[in-house]
Design a protein around this motif. Structure first.
Motif, PDB file in Angstrom:
ATOM      1  N   ASP A  64      45.198  38.593  46.355  1.00  0.00           N
ATOM      2  CA  ASP A  64      45.021  38.051  45.014  1.00  0.00           C
ATOM      3  C   ASP A  64      46.017  38.694  44.059  1.00  0.00           C
ATOM      4  O   ASP A  64      45.632  39.424  43.152  1.00  0.00           O
ATOM      5  CB  ASP A  64      43.578  38.296  44.558  1.00  0.00           C
ATOM      6  N   ASP A  66      47.615  38.558  41.117  1.00  0.00           N
ATOM      7  CA  ASP A  66      47.725  37.917  39.812  1.00  0.00           C
ATOM      8  C   ASP A  66      48.578  38.767  38.887  1.00  0.00           C
ATOM      9  O   ASP A  66      48.523  39.987  38.906  1.00  0.00           O
ATOM     10  CB  ASP A  66      46.332  37.747  39.188  1.00  0.00           C
ATOM     11  N   ASP A  69      45.011  39.186  35.266  1.00  0.00           N
ATOM     12  CA  ASP A  69      43.785  38.906  36.010  1.00  0.00           C
ATOM     13  C   ASP A  69      42.564  38.918  35.095  1.00  0.00           C
ATOM     14  O   ASP A  69      42.238  39.939  34.511  1.00  0.00           O
ATOM     15  CB  ASP A  69      43.616  39.955  37.121  1.00  0.00           C
ATOM     16  N   ASP A 149      47.802  33.296  41.561  1.00  0.00           N
ATOM     17  CA  ASP A 149      47.912  32.693  40.239  1.00  0.00           C
ATOM     18  C   ASP A 149      48.736  33.587  39.323  1.00  0.00           C
ATOM     19  O   ASP A 149      48.714  34.798  39.438  1.00  0.00           O
ATOM     20  CB  ASP A 149      46.520  32.514  39.611  1.00  0.00           C
ATOM     21  N   ASP A 152      44.916  34.316  35.960  1.00  0.00           N
ATOM     22  CA  ASP A 152      43.750  33.944  36.753  1.00  0.00           C
ATOM     23  C   ASP A 152      42.466  34.058  35.941  1.00  0.00           C
ATOM     24  O   ASP A 152      42.219  35.071  35.297  1.00  0.00           O
ATOM     25  CB  ASP A 152      43.664  34.856  37.990  1.00  0.00           C
TER      26      ASP A 152
END
Length: 168
Positions: A64, A66, A69, A149, A152
């Protein structure tokens, strides 16, 4: 006006699983105003509930990366007004309460209840997921979750919560 009430709870409360923003309210009068639960949650495997679960040879990968975040902007304004009403005679008698699973924004109310303003904004990355129950066999699984992302889970929750609690 008759103002007589009797509340009696002599048993047990058995809860197997409760998720975010879940509540059990057992009383003569229950009031909850302006609940908040904001966040982002990364779980590589997830939750396991129950008895005798067998989880063998699992590989779970969660990536993840990001740049920003979970920015959370939560500026709630909570107002609560209690309006006295005609209280009639009420008798509540419980032996036990059994709850197997309560998910997000769940409530169990026993008695007079006023539950207002429940918020549960959440983004969740779970590589495998939840496992509930008895005697689950989960073997030789591969779970991969990739969530690249730039920004995110933007949570912009600016509520004004007004509760008029009328006990009649």
């Amino acid at each position: 006006m008759l103002k007589s009430s009797q509340f009696q709870f002599t048993g047990n409360i058995n809860v197997q699983t409760m998720e975010r923003q879940a509540g059990i309210f057992i009383a003569e009068k229950n009031t909850a105003v302006g609940w908040n639960a904001h966040g982002k949650e990364n779980k590589v495997f997830g939750d396991v509930s129950g008895e005798c679960n067998i989880l063998l040879h699992n590989i779970s990968i969660l990536n993840d990366p990001d740049f920003i975040d979970t920015p959370i902007d939560d500026r709630d304004i909570n107002f609560s007004f209690e309006t006295p009403g005609n209280e009639n005679e009420s008798n509540i008698s419980l032996d036990s309460v059994n709850v197997t699973t309560m998910l997000n924004n769940s409530s169990l109310l026993v008695g007079k209840g006023q539950i207002n303003g429940i918020d549960a904004n959440q983004k969740q990355n779970v590589s495998h997921g939840n496992t509930y129950g008895n005697m689950n066999h989960i073997t030789k699984n591969l779970s991969i979750n990739n969530d690249p992302d730039m920004i995110d889970a933007i949570i912009d929750d600016q509520d004004i919560k007004i509760a008029n609690i009328n006990w009649d």
